[in-house]
Design an enzyme around this catalytic site. Sequence first.
Site, PDB file in Angstrom:
ATOM      1  N   SER A 418       0.870  -1.226   0.001  1.00 40.16           N
ATOM      2  CA  SER A 418       0.099   0.145  -0.054  1.00 40.16           C
ATOM      3  C   SER A 418       0.909   1.206  -0.094  1.00 40.16           C
ATOM      4  CB  SER A 418      -0.935   0.076   1.183  1.00 40.16           C
ATOM      5  OG  SER A 418      -1.787   1.060   1.055  1.00 40.16           O
ATOM      6  N   ALA A 420       0.723   4.559  -1.848  1.00 43.80           N
ATOM      7  CA  ALA A 420       0.786   5.897  -1.864  1.00 43.80           C
ATOM      8  C   ALA A 420       0.522   6.593  -0.779  1.00 43.80           C
ATOM      9  CB  ALA A 420      -0.534   6.095  -2.720  1.00 43.80           C
ATOM     10  N   PRO A 421       1.231   7.744  -0.558  1.00 48.11           N
ATOM     11  CA  PRO A 421       1.711   8.708  -1.709  1.00 48.11           C
ATOM     12  C   PRO A 421       3.214   8.680  -2.100  1.00 48.11           C
ATOM     13  CG  PRO A 421       1.422   9.827   0.362  1.00 48.11           C
ATOM     14  CD  PRO A 421       1.371   8.562   0.526  1.00 48.11           C
ATOM     15  N   GLY A 422       3.605   7.462  -1.403  1.00 48.15           N
ATOM     16  CA  GLY A 422       5.210   7.254  -1.679  1.00 48.15           C
ATOM     17  C   GLY A 422       6.330   7.479  -0.805  1.00 48.15           C
ATOM     18  N   LYS A 424       6.984   6.070   2.197  1.00 46.36           N
ATOM     19  CA  LYS A 424       7.875   4.745   2.815  1.00 46.36           C
ATOM     20  C   LYS A 424       8.479   4.113   1.529  1.00 46.36           C
ATOM     21  CE  LYS A 424       4.052   3.994   6.026  1.00 46.36           C
ATOM     22  NZ  LYS A 424       3.145   5.130   5.726  1.00 46.36           N
ATOM     23  N   ASP A 442      -0.402  -0.066  -5.186  1.00 43.13           N
ATOM     24  CA  ASP A 442      -1.800   0.655  -4.338  1.00 43.13           C
ATOM     25  C   ASP A 442      -2.787   0.494  -5.216  1.00 43.13           C
ATOM     26  OD1 ASP A 442      -1.705   3.080  -2.195  1.00 43.13           O
ATOM     27  OD2 ASP A 442      -3.323   3.020  -3.541  1.00 43.13           O
ATOM     28  N   ASP A 469      -5.133  -4.955  -6.236  1.00 41.79           N
ATOM     29  CA  ASP A 469      -5.723  -5.185  -4.724  1.00 41.79           C
ATOM     30  C   ASP A 469      -4.612  -5.890  -4.350  1.00 41.79           C
ATOM     31  OD1 ASP A 469      -7.037  -6.082  -2.624  1.00 41.79           O
ATOM     32  OD2 ASP A 469      -8.797  -6.329  -3.517  1.00 41.79           O
ATOM     33  N   CYS A 543      -1.962   3.289  11.459  1.00 37.67           N
ATOM     34  CA  CYS A 543      -1.937   4.603  11.781  1.00 37.67           C
ATOM     35  C   CYS A 543      -3.222   4.581  12.842  1.00 37.67           C
ATOM     36  CB  CYS A 543      -2.044   5.438  10.900  1.00 37.67           C
ATOM     37  SG  CYS A 543      -3.483   5.803   9.810  1.00 37.67           S
TER      38      CYS A 543
END
Length: 644
Positions: A418, A420-422, A424, A442, A469, A543
């Site tokens: 997963s 986005a947004p980049g 990591k 993503d 997915d 998170c």
Amino acid sequence: MGRISRNKQAGPLPLEKEMVTGKVTKALHDQLKHENTRSRKQKEAAQKQKKATSSGRTPAAAAAKPAVAAAAAAPAFNGRNGKRTIAAEKPSADTKNKRTKVAVVQKPESEEEEEEDIVSDDAPDYTAEGAPEDGWDNAPLASASENEDDSMGEFDEDDDEEGVSQMPLSLLDSDDEEDSDMGGIESYDEMDSDEDLDEEAAVTFRDMEKRSRKLDAMRKEDEEMADIEATAAEDVVEGEREIFMLPSAKQVEAEKEAPLDLSQVQLRIQEIIRVLNNFSELRAPDSSRNDYMEQLQRDMCFYYGYNEFLMDKLLQLFTVSEAVEFFEANEVARPVTIRTNTLKTRRRDLAQALINRGVNLDPIGKWTKVGLTIFDSPVPIGATPEYMAGHYMIQAASSFLPVMSLAPQENEKVLDMSAAPGGKTTYCSALMKNTGLVVANDANKEREKALVANIHRLGISNTIVCNYDGREFPKVMGGFDRVLLDAPCSGTGVISKDASVKVNKSQDDINMLTHLQKELILSAIDSANADSATGGYIVYSTCSVTIDEDEAVVNYALSKRPNVKLVSTGLDFGAKGFTSFRGQSFHSSLNLTRRFYPHAHNMDGFFVAKFKKLSNKIQNAENQFVVPTGSGAKTKQKKKSVSK
């Protein structure tokens, strides 16, 4: 003090003795001044007498009448009571030697013995003209004549008859030392004591001792008052605690229609927390702990703006005191942080360049070597030339943690499920120094636009972007050395960024998210290659701070994939994960996971767990070993026969 004791000298010490002993007192200073004035007046009188003799005129007769009038008007000082009295004396019949009294003092009637009057011929004549201007004593005295032949012997008999005594003004002190007009200067008879050899030292010692006793008394009084005030404050607080009662059902219904002021609600929250922290002593007899918790939950929902579901979830997670800290931290934005792109610059050079542009910054902490905290910037931090050149990435400090735990190595094959947004993904590429392969996937195609833009801006060249997915892995691709899954979550750790989380989450949302997270984590485990020489690690992070999305999902993965185990995250700070929660028991190794809270670590709420894959084979419930497609295993084993 100030009284003339019997068998003590009534007059002042000779000036010579005072000079020898080094006593430079106010009385001595003024007496010397008067001596000089008297000497000057005598010289002037002698000159006038010579002139009058030469002209055949006697000055004594001319000066007698005005001097008598001055003596009648001059106020005398009573040394006992500090009052002024008017000495109205009649002029003597002998006009040749007219004189007036000097400083007449009435002796008190309460004196048992009549003290001896001593008047020295050497004592100075204090005249109205020679009186000091500084007002060290009372009203000036008057003299009838300035003639050098005049003496005070004529008034000695009158003084004896009237019970008065003439003495220097320094002896006319009050008995009360604090009411003395001499500002604490001891009288001559006190200083002329046979008991004290060092008179000045004795006076200083007595003065210091008196001041010390006074200061001790004041300090003792202050301490007593402080104790009284502290006791009173404790009594007030204790009384407030004792009389605190929960609102009745009618009051609760009335508050729904007409809510209280926020300050009143806050005070009630604080009071309930005090009771809950010492419940056995401060509780109301007819109220249970659940009653207090229900009222606290209602008040906190109203005060902080949470819905009842999420408030209940968070109150179960923290103690009431820590819950308040957590809610307060969510009301404050987290610091802006950036990550240095080590592919293009070093943190020291980046910091210097931004400082030169007027940016106020500091390193995030010792736990990272690439992070900087931005406190203030004259220009938008996302519009500097350094940002456009790809020298740094605006990234939350908590987003550093899963990549640091994953610790990708050079020339490895890494999957970010997963991406986005980049933030990591690009951090992984920087740690790998643009070697190996990073697959950035993503499920949201719109979010991948930002992912691609950041990859180009930061100069990443070892990354492939795909839109699948995550649950389709490892069918799409498998055999990764390391897999990073930052799973979609409820966002309860980033409420400071998205306040809508307070009201738009429900149990159905949590159930849907946890189901998705469990599927994704199994896919991530299956996508890793246990035979990797350097890897075989999977990092799961969210998170969120809820148990359902963190420990419960990890515990599920351990139960469904016995070929993995939890290992240390490599992060030397953060709270340990839960091994039990409200009747639920988790695997004992869950204490290796790490939790991060905004009120404790000043970063977004985060959860990090790290797995090590031990084997590519999975033993299912039917005692069958299965190798997931694309897991990277060299061989596949079909169903293994089991002997009965």
